[in-house]
Design a protein around this motif. Structure first.
Motif, short mmCIF file in Angstrom:
data_model
loop_
_atom_site.label_atom_id
_atom_site.label_comp_id
_atom_site.label_asym_id
_atom_site.label_seq_id
_atom_site.Cartn_x
_atom_site.Cartn_y
_atom_site.Cartn_z
N SER A 154 -12.15 4.57 -4.12
CA SER A 154 -11.48 3.73 -5.13
C SER A 154 -10.86 4.53 -6.27
O SER A 154 -10.36 3.94 -7.23
N THR B 39 -7.09 3.91 -6.29
CA THR B 39 -6.80 2.57 -6.82
C THR B 39 -6.82 2.59 -8.34
O THR B 39 -5.93 2.03 -9.00
N THR C 252 -3.49 1.96 -10.57
CA THR C 252 -3.52 0.81 -11.47
C THR C 252 -3.14 1.24 -12.88
O THR C 252 -2.31 0.61 -13.54
N LYS D 94 -1.15 -1.71 0.35
CA LYS D 94 -2.17 -2.49 -0.37
C LYS D 94 -1.69 -2.81 -1.79
O LYS D 94 -2.01 -3.86 -2.34
N PHE D 95 -0.88 -1.93 -2.36
CA PHE D 95 -0.33 -2.13 -3.69
C PHE D 95 0.99 -2.91 -3.68
O PHE D 95 1.64 -3.05 -4.70
#
Length: 182
Positions: free
Chosen positions: A97, A100, A104, A135-136
Motif C-alpha cells: 500500500s 497507493t 494519493t 486501480k487509480f
C-alpha cells in the motif's frame, strides 16, 4: 503499512532514491535507462522537476521505501494542464500500500495545481504497474510496439491517461507547485 510517512523529497533523500531507481535500471524494463545515472546528474534531474512539480518520498522508520513525482508531459506552455507521473518502490516494499499512499498524496497536489490530465508511460510487460494505474482510474491511451530494447528484448510501452478535472474555457490558471499554500 501504517507507519509510512509521505514527504516532499529533500537533497538528503537523493542517495536512497537513486538506490531504488538503480535496482530497476539493472534488473527491469520498467525504465528504459540502461546505465545508472551518477548522483550529480540524478540530483540535477530532481532539482529541475522540483522547480515546478511535486517530488515525494515514502519513508518507513526514516528509510526511503519509494518515491513518486509529477513532471511535464511536454515543455510548451499549453501543456501546463497535463503532467506525467512516475512512481518507483523499493523492491522489498512492493504490494504493501505504499504506492497507493504516494499516488494519493501526489494526486492531491496535482489537483491543487489545476492540472487536468495525468499520463503515465509504462512498459507493457510491467503488468503490476498497469494494474496499479488502472486501480487509480487510468485508461489506455496509446500502445507503441517494440520501441525500447533492453536486456536482449524488445519492449512495448503503454501510455495511460487519467482525466481529473473539467476542461472549462478558460481553465483555472496553472499553479506552480512551489507557489501552493502548503
Amino acid at each position: 503499512m501504517d507507519n509510512v510517512i509521505i514527504n516532499i523529497a529533500e537533497k538528503s533523500d537523493i542517495k536512497e532514491i537513486l538506490e531504488i531507481y538503480s535496482y530497476y535500471v539493472l534488473n527491469s524494463p520498467a525504465t528504459f535507462e540502461i546505465d545508472i545515472p551518477d548522483i550529480n546528474e540524478f540530483s540535477l534531474q530532481i532539482e529541475k522537476i522540483q522547480n515546478k512539480y511535486p517530488y515525494l518520498t515514502a519513508k518507513i522508520n526514516g528509510k526511503t521505501a519509494g518515491y513518486a513525482y509529477a513532471a511535464p508531459l511536454r515543455t510548451r506552455k499549453a501543456y501546463d494542464y497535463s503532467c506525467e507521473t512516475t512512481i518507483y518502490l523499493h523492491h522489498k516494499y512492493l504490494n504493501k500500500s505504499i504506492g497507493t499512499k504516494l499516488y494519493t498524496s501526489l494526486f492531491e497536489y496535482i489537483k491543487q495545481m489545476n492540472i487536468l490530465n495525468i499520463y503515465a508511460c509504462i512498459t507493457y510487460a510491467n503488468t503490476e504497474s498497469v494494474l496499479f494505474h488502472k486501480k487509480f482510474g487510468f485508461q489506455e491511451a496509446a500502445h507503441f510496439n517494440n520501441c525500447g530494447y533492453k536486456h536482449n528484448t524488445w519492449h512495448d510501452i503503454l501510455w495511460l491517461e487519467k482525466i481529473i478535472g473539467s476542461h472549462k474555457t478558460p481553465p483555472a490558471p496553472f499553479i506552480n507547485f512551489n507557489d501552493l499554500k502548503l
